[in-house]
Design a protein around this motif. Structure first.
Motif: not given
Length: 204
Positions: A161-185
């Motif tokens: 109701v209040a917040i929008w989230y989006q996460v991108i996760a990527v597997e690189v050489d056996g590890d997982i890294v990510m970028m997260l983003g957020s703003t109001f809905s």
């Protein structure tokens, strides 16, 4: 005075073909040296110039493009976005954060927290959103799996109701890294800007 004739060549002298063989040997040696010089010059021109040019093209760094050395992620930002100063991050686990000029939208990169015990990019993204939004990992989320520069990735989105989230996760050489983003809905324009940042994501 009678004209003297030169004495005949002494037996055992060098045969006439010897000078010609020496000349051919010198020519062959010079040709070999020229070929080696051309090859070395080509390698010196191709390798560093080509690799630097390719790296620069893949991940430029300027006022609107950033490469996060910790995660290996590269991305661009809209013109009215800025990078958050490292001092402002404090004890944050985010390695690089950018935000809109108003501060009402942001995106950040980081390794996946070990405590999430993520098994793959989708699992990591779902669990990260559940932590951010304080919902269960099985909450209804929009999920899109695929690849980023040939590496398995997942994009997971949740709108409360209040917040929008989006996460991108990527597997690189056996590890997982990510970028997260957020703003109001209700901030449709800012949601599009966060998506623009995420769409620019590549591997450095």
């Amino acid at each position: 005075m009678s004209q003297q004739t030169p004495p005949p060549a002494e037996p055992g002298g060098p045969p006439p073909a010897a000078p010609r063989r020496a000349a051919r040997a010198r020519i062959a040696l010079i040709a070999s040296l020229v070929a080696v010089a051309v090859l070395v010059g080509a390698l010196l021109w191709w390798s560093p110039w080509q690799s630097e040019e390719s790296a620069a093209a893949a991940c430029p760094e300027d006022a609107t493009h950033f490469a996060d050395q910790e995660t290996g992620l590269c991305f661009g930002i809209p013109e009215d976005w800025v990078r958050v100063d490292e001092a402002e991050l404090g004890e944050s686990d985010y390695t690089l954060v950018v935000e809109s000029d108003s501060g009402n939208a942001w995106a950040g990169t980081r390794p996946v927290p070990q405590e999430l015990s993520a098994t793959d990019p989708e699992d990591a993204a779902r669990k990260m959103i559940s932590v951010l939004a304080e919902v269960g990992a099985d909450a209804p989320m929009q999920i899109d799996t695929g690849s980023l520069d040939g590496h398995d990735s997942a994009v997971v989105e949740l709108k409360t109701v209040a917040i929008w989230y989006q996460v991108i996760a990527v597997e690189v050489d056996g590890d997982i890294v990510m970028m997260l983003g957020s703003t109001f809905s209700g901030e449709d324009g800012l949601i599009e800007q966060v998506e623009q940042v995420h769409d620019s994501l590549s591997l450095a």
